[in-house]
Design a protein around this motif. Sequence first.
Motif, mmCIF file in Angstrom:
data_model
loop_
_atom_site.group_PDB
_atom_site.id
_atom_site.type_symbol
_atom_site.label_atom_id
_atom_site.label_comp_id
_atom_site.label_asym_id
_atom_site.label_seq_id
_atom_site.Cartn_x
_atom_site.Cartn_y
_atom_site.Cartn_z
ATOM 1 N N MET A 129 44.995 34.491 30.860
ATOM 2 C CA MET A 129 46.183 35.051 31.452
ATOM 3 C C MET A 129 46.445 34.600 32.799
ATOM 4 O O MET A 129 45.430 34.140 33.551
ATOM 5 C CB MET A 129 46.038 36.737 31.505
ATOM 6 N N LYS A 130 47.595 34.169 33.151
ATOM 7 C CA LYS A 130 48.053 33.553 34.408
ATOM 8 C C LYS A 130 47.905 34.354 35.549
ATOM 9 O O LYS A 130 48.365 35.672 35.492
ATOM 10 C CB LYS A 130 49.187 32.996 34.361
ATOM 11 N N ASN A 131 47.327 33.809 36.659
ATOM 12 C CA ASN A 131 47.357 34.586 38.007
ATOM 13 C C ASN A 131 48.616 35.066 38.347
ATOM 14 O O ASN A 131 48.582 36.234 38.746
ATOM 15 C CB ASN A 131 46.655 33.723 38.946
ATOM 16 N N THR A 190 44.179 37.921 23.932
ATOM 17 C CA THR A 190 44.766 38.753 24.921
ATOM 18 C C THR A 190 45.636 39.958 24.234
ATOM 19 O O THR A 190 46.267 40.693 24.901
ATOM 20 C CB THR A 190 45.954 37.812 25.665
ATOM 21 N N CYS A 224 44.519 45.262 37.547
ATOM 22 C CA CYS A 224 45.019 44.094 38.743
ATOM 23 C C CYS A 224 46.025 45.196 39.702
ATOM 24 O O CYS A 224 45.829 45.191 41.176
ATOM 25 C CB CYS A 224 45.735 42.976 38.333
ATOM 26 N N ALA A 225 46.859 45.613 38.922
ATOM 27 C CA ALA A 225 47.852 46.441 39.819
ATOM 28 C C ALA A 225 47.251 47.656 40.626
ATOM 29 O O ALA A 225 47.580 47.923 41.935
ATOM 30 C CB ALA A 225 49.080 46.902 38.905
ATOM 31 N N LEU A 232 44.195 44.415 31.458
ATOM 32 C CA LEU A 232 44.047 43.462 32.764
ATOM 33 C C LEU A 232 44.992 43.582 33.921
ATOM 34 O O LEU A 232 44.794 43.994 35.104
ATOM 35 C CB LEU A 232 43.929 42.102 32.563
ATOM 36 N N LYS A 233 46.336 43.759 33.445
ATOM 37 C CA LYS A 233 47.462 43.924 34.219
ATOM 38 C C LYS A 233 47.532 45.285 35.113
ATOM 39 O O LYS A 233 47.645 45.488 36.255
ATOM 40 C CB LYS A 233 48.932 44.047 33.464
ATOM 41 N N GLU A 256 38.837 38.442 35.571
ATOM 42 C CA GLU A 256 38.477 37.936 34.210
ATOM 43 C C GLU A 256 37.226 37.399 33.892
ATOM 44 O O GLU A 256 36.246 37.646 33.263
ATOM 45 C CB GLU A 256 39.627 37.175 33.842
ATOM 46 N N VAL A 291 52.509 41.858 39.880
ATOM 47 C CA VAL A 291 52.412 43.463 39.685
ATOM 48 C C VAL A 291 52.045 44.043 40.662
ATOM 49 O O VAL A 291 50.648 44.002 40.848
ATOM 50 C CB VAL A 291 52.002 43.758 38.305
ATOM 51 N N LYS A 292 52.415 44.733 41.670
ATOM 52 C CA LYS A 292 52.035 45.645 42.467
ATOM 53 C C LYS A 292 52.464 46.915 42.391
ATOM 54 O O LYS A 292 53.676 47.156 42.550
ATOM 55 C CB LYS A 292 52.168 45.094 43.897
ATOM 56 N N ALA A 298 43.802 38.460 39.218
ATOM 57 C CA ALA A 298 43.373 38.101 38.047
ATOM 58 C C ALA A 298 42.004 37.301 37.611
ATOM 59 O O ALA A 298 41.140 37.743 36.821
ATOM 60 C CB ALA A 298 44.239 37.895 37.038
ATOM 61 N N LYS A 299 42.100 36.186 38.223
ATOM 62 C CA LYS A 299 40.968 35.258 37.932
ATOM 63 C C LYS A 299 39.502 35.583 38.054
ATOM 64 O O LYS A 299 38.796 35.692 37.276
ATOM 65 C CB LYS A 299 41.372 33.816 38.568
ATOM 66 N N ILE A 339 50.113 38.028 36.831
ATOM 67 C CA ILE A 339 49.466 39.455 36.950
ATOM 68 C C ILE A 339 49.691 39.938 38.339
ATOM 69 O O ILE A 339 50.249 41.121 38.741
ATOM 70 C CB ILE A 339 48.102 39.328 36.677
ATOM 71 N N ASN A 340 49.471 38.912 39.281
ATOM 72 C CA ASN A 340 49.594 39.429 40.813
ATOM 73 C C ASN A 340 51.162 39.676 41.276
ATOM 74 O O ASN A 340 51.138 40.115 42.254
ATOM 75 C CB ASN A 340 49.034 38.060 41.547
#
Lengths: 87, 532
Positions: free
Chosen positions: A1-3, B22, B91-92, B87-88, B102, A9-10, B98-99, A6-7
Amino acid sequence: MKNNEINNVKTAGFAKEFGLNEKELNQIVGGCFFFSGADCAEVAVMSEPEGLSCSFSMDACEQSCKNCVSSSISITTTVNKCRSKTK
Amino acid sequence: MLKDVPEWHILFSQKSTGMIHTDKHYHIHPAYTLIPDKHCAFIANSREWGMFEPHPDIDDNFSQLISPLFASIFAYWNGKKTYAETLKAICADLQLQAKPLEDMLKPCFENPERIQLRYPETDGQAATLKHWIPRHFIVESQQKSERNDLRPPKDFILPARQWDFSKMRTQFPHSLSFMLTNHCVTDCIYCYADKRPRDIKSLPTARWIELVREADAMGCLNVDLAGGEVFLHPDIEQILQALHQRSFHPYLSTKIPLSEEKIRRLSDAGMRELQLSIDSWDNALMEKMLRVPPSYFPKLQQSLEALEKHGIKVKVKSVITCHNDATETIEKLLTRLTAFHNIQSVSIAPAEYSLYKGYDQFQAYRTNRKQWEKVKACVSAFAESCKSPCIIDCQEISDSRKYFASVDEKCASFPQRARCTGNISSLFILPDGKAGICEELYWHPKFIVGDVTTQSIRHVWESEKALSLYMLSQEKFRRKSVCSICPDFDPCHQRNGVCWKEIIEAYGEENHDFPDPRCPYAPPVTHKFYIS
């Protein structure tokens, strides 16, 4: 998944309830590493920084590295049940 | 009634691909669960796992302390969302990148080996925590299976300043043993149980059932039933049913010949397997070792046949003394047992020291090492040639060298001793409601920490007596005991613990405050409680 995917989304999560800021949380997660099998035997000895021993005796590394500073236990046997099936 | 086997049993026939997709769903393997605690969290075998046979790919009897932060991250994996969505969400909610997340999670997916996760305790702290992750921890969800039983991630939130990984004692007992009765139908010459007569008032059935409810409400993972002879309890079916209804699957061990009617009722109450102790296929030997009437063994044979008829799985334990250690006797026993289709395993074990029978009786019944080598060879040869799928094993005689090793050897081996869970994560309830820490210490007043006739399990666990037995005061140890001046006193007693039973066996009742005989500082043992 790309950083960035995801990042971006806060949300109003509960990170702060751990009493750690974002940097500290990421440092804990980012600072972890794994050992298993033969790697554990080799790397654990090599990478254990002198003086930074684990102070917890709860693990059962079956490798029993000579130089490993952590004390370990068997997690598959518990003394108080060892004969409960012998009667 | 016994719950239907969940769909996730198919996981065991799945081969791990080692790939993470995924768009697929993943959850913590149903064999494991996460438990929040006062200062940390635990990964342990789930309660439901108790209904399955141990599986070679899954860690059994697993209990591992872990950081609340990682427990919270793992708790997201309940199979309800895809990998990417999960994962999302992590992170939230936790403001993680994420990296690294993971990278941290990947080794925990479909891992064929147990892995050790090492991480800084908290940012800027020098201590590195080393915690094990069990095999096949997070697995692909099959047929949309979900883990609705997992606690939500929020339940693991604990401010970092409260984290403490130095104490092993859990917030509530994860494991309980209920000794329903201390009566038996046999009077085995080698029995380790304290059968000294006592004028005790048995706990009413209603209270046992209440205890099951308390265990369920606390989130206990395991409740076992012990005896004496558990099937002598008049309301055993009722108690079993209460346990099974709450997904507790107690291990049942018996020597009683069960009638077909009783077997049917127990089956209705949820019993699917039990352990039978059969030491020999020779009636005269059984009479001698178990001190039973001649009618006993024929009835036990009928019981075996009835268990086979009703499809109850049976594991056999055979205890070997000097009376039944001839290889011909053991071959005959194995031959007869392996003819039964429902016998899944036969385990041959030497009779060991009994704290309550003492040295002279031990000398009279114990086998010896030379003969035991022959027994092991005989069992091994039989197992190799046997066509039955029954698993046959022969246990080792406990290695007495651990008591006599050099200080250097003991220094190396003692820290690696098995952890005693007594009063750390388990509790033992005696037939009269007294709560002790070990099933082999019975009513020993030093190790009784409460009484469930007047206290709840939680009250017992949190009682001053229970806590003071864990956080022992070094000052109370006599000068005579080297423990009184030991610099490792606290970590020794609070992490892996000592074996109080072995201390009493080695040095006598009056010296229960001596060190564990395996300790490098321990004096030479004064009682011969091992097989030489």
